[in-house]
Design an enzyme around this catalytic site. Structure first.
Site, PDB file in Angstrom:
ATOM      1  N   LYS A   1      -0.869  35.108 -19.969  1.00  0.00           N
ATOM      2  CA  LYS A   1      -0.208  36.172 -20.734  1.00  0.00           C
ATOM      3  C   LYS A   1       0.984  36.731 -19.951  1.00  0.00           C
ATOM      4  CE  LYS A   1      -4.571  37.132 -23.057  1.00  0.00           C
ATOM      5  NZ  LYS A   1      -5.774  37.947 -23.181  1.00  0.00           N
TER       6      LYS A   1
ATOM      7  N   GLN B   1      -8.864  43.386 -21.318  1.00  0.00           N
ATOM      8  CA  GLN B   1      -9.382  42.020 -21.268  1.00  0.00           C
ATOM      9  C   GLN B   1     -10.907  42.025 -21.360  1.00  0.00           C
ATOM     10  OE1 GLN B   1      -7.309  39.377 -21.298  1.00  0.00           O
ATOM     11  NE2 GLN B   1      -8.981  37.924 -21.303  1.00  0.00           N
TER      12      GLN B   1
ATOM     13  N   ASP C   1      -4.181  43.386 -29.531  1.00  0.00           N
ATOM     14  CA  ASP C   1      -5.237  42.391 -29.716  1.00  0.00           C
ATOM     15  C   ASP C   1      -5.711  42.375 -31.178  1.00  0.00           C
ATOM     16  OD1 ASP C   1      -6.228  40.651 -27.790  1.00  0.00           O
ATOM     17  OD2 ASP C   1      -7.262  42.245 -26.701  1.00  0.00           O
TER      18      ASP C   1
HETATM   19  N1  GUN Z   1     -11.151  37.469 -23.619  1.00  0.00           N
HETATM   20  C1  GUN Z   1     -11.044  36.204 -24.117  1.00  0.00           C
HETATM   21  N2  GUN Z   1     -10.102  36.148 -25.084  1.00  0.00           N
HETATM   22  C2  GUN Z   1      -9.609  37.398 -25.200  1.00  0.00           C
HETATM   23  C3  GUN Z   1      -8.594  37.959 -26.026  1.00  0.00           C
HETATM   24  O1  GUN Z   1      -7.961  37.301 -26.872  1.00  0.00           O
HETATM   25  N3  GUN Z   1      -8.369  39.286 -25.842  1.00  0.00           N
HETATM   26  C4  GUN Z   1      -9.055  40.030 -24.928  1.00  0.00           C
HETATM   27  N4  GUN Z   1      -8.767  41.329 -24.852  1.00  0.00           N
HETATM   28  N5  GUN Z   1     -10.005  39.531 -24.164  1.00  0.00           N
HETATM   29  C5  GUN Z   1     -10.265  38.215 -24.287  1.00  0.00           C
END
Ligand code: GUN
Length: 306
Positions: free
Chosen positions: A61, A105, A128
Site C-alpha cells: 500500500k 490494518q 476500506d
Molecule cells: N487485512 C487483510 N486485508 C485487509 C484489507 O483489505 N484491509 C484491512 N484494513 N486489513 C486487511
C-alpha cells in the site's frame, strides 16, 4: 489417422498487475490535478503490533501511495494498546483536516474490540469501506456505492477492464466474509448477476461451483478449487493468498526455488486448462485491491473538498 494437432486448452489471464498499473496511472493524474487545487490526498494506516503478513500488505500500500503521490503516514502502535486508546487516536485523525483516509490494518490483536474500532472511523474517511454507513449505501444500489470495500471493487474493475459483463451470469462465491464474499455478492447483484454464496456449512459445494459462469474463491485454503469443480469455459477469480513454506527437495535445495511462495485457493495449473479466464496468484486480485484503495483515498479527498 489424420495428423490433427491437439492444442491443449489454455485460459487467458486476468492480469491484475496490468490493470492495477492502468488504474494507478489514472489515480496519479487525478492526484496531480488535486495538487493544483491545493488538495493533497493523504492516507494514514494504523498497524497494531508487528504481524508479518500485515507488514507485507502495508508495504504494498505504501508503494502505491509513492507511485500515485498520495501522502502517507504509518502509525505502528504497540501490541498491548487498549481499545479506548486506539479509538482516541482514530478520533484525533477524524478531526485532522489534512487526513482523507484512515485504514486500520486487520487482524487486530484478540484483546481489541475490532467492531468498536472500525465504527470509530469517520465514514467520509473510511477508505476500506468496512463501516456500516458505506456498506449500507452500497447495499442500496450501484449508484450509491461510494467508498466500497477494495477487494470486491477490484474484482469488479478487473471484469470491467476485460469487458466481462456480469449481467445474467451465474456467479458462485466461496466465502462469506464481511470484507470480500458478502460485499462482492451485493455488488454483483447490483450489476444484475445471479449470485450464490457458499461457506463452510454449504452442502455439496461442487454442485454450486460446477454451474457457475463466474467462480470466485475467497476462503484462504490453498488449491481447494480443483478442476472437476469448475465448469468448462468458466471465469475463475482467486482471492486466496496463503503463504506456504515449501520444504525444498534435494535438487531444489541446491537451486533455492519457491521456498516462500503465495498460493491461491484455486489449483491454478489444472483449472487453467478448463477456465476461459483466470486470475493468477500472485498478480491477480491482490494488486487490484491496492489500486482500488488508492482510488478510494482520492475519492474521499475530492468529496471532502466539494
Ligand atoms: N487485512 C487483510 N486485508 C485487509 C484489507 O483489505 N484491509 C484491512 N484494513 N486489513 C486487511
Amino acid at each position: 489417422m489424420s495428423a490433427r494437432i491437439h492444442k491443449k486448452r489454455q485460459s487467458r489471464l486476468l492480469d491484475g498487475r496490468l490493470v492495477s498499473d492502468f488504474l494507478l496511472t489514472r489515480v496519479s493524474h487525478e492526484v496531480k490535478k488535486l495538487h493544483k487545487k491545493k488538495i493533497f490526498p493523504k492516507l494514514v494506516i494504523i498497524l497494531v503490533g508487528k504481524n508479518p503478513a500485515s507488514l507485507s500488505y502495508i508495504r504494498q500500500k505504501e508503494k502505491a501511495t509513492q507511485r500515485t503521490h498520495i501522502q502517507y503516514e504509518h502509525l505502528n502502535l504497540r501490541e498491548t494498546i487498549a481499545t479506548k486508546k486506539l479509538i482516541a487516536i482514530i478520533e484525533k485523525l477524524n478531526r485532522d483536516k489534512t487526513v482523507h483516509g484512515i485504514l486500520v490494518q486487520l487482524p487486530l490483536p484478540a484483546h481489541i474490540e475490532a467492531p468498536l474500532v472500525l465504527r470509530a472511523i469517520e465514514p467520509a474517511k473510511d477508505v476500506d469501506g468496512f463501516g456500516a454507513y458505506n456498506l449500507g449505501k452500497m447495499f442500496l444500489s450501484m449508484d450509491f456505492e461510494n467508498l466500497a470495500p477494495c477487494t470486491p471493487r477490484g474484482i469488479i474493475r478487473l471484469l470491467e477492464y476485460y469487458k466481462i459483463s456480469p449481467v445474467g451470469k451465474r456467479v458462485t462465491i466461496i466465502g462469506r466474509s464481511n470484507i470480500v464474499g458478502k460485499p462482492l455478492a451485493v455488488m454483483l447483484i447490483n450489476r444484475d448477476a445471479t449470485v450464490t454464496v457458499c461457506h463452510s456449512k454449504t452442502k455439496n459445494l461442487a454442485s454450486h461451483t460446477r454451474t457457475a459462469d463466474i467462480l470466485v474463491a475467497a476462503v484462504g485454503r490453498p488449491k481447494m478449487v480443483k478442476a472437476d469443480m469448475v465448469k468448462k469455459g468458466a471465469i475463475v477469480i482467486d482471492v486466496g493468498t496463503t503463504k506456504v513454506n515449501n520444504r525444498p527437495s534435494r535438487s531444489e535445495a541446491k537451486q533455492i526455488v519457491h521456498l516462500n511462495s503465495l498460493v491461491g485457493d484455486v489449483d491454478f495449473e489444472n483449472v487453467k486448462r478448463k477456465a476461459s479466464w483466470i486470475t493468477p496468484v500472485p498478480g491477480g486480485v491482490g494488486p487490484m485491491t491496492v489500486a482500488c484503495l488508492m482510488e478510494n483515498v482520492v475519492r474521499a479527498a475530492r468529496r471532502m473538498n466539494m
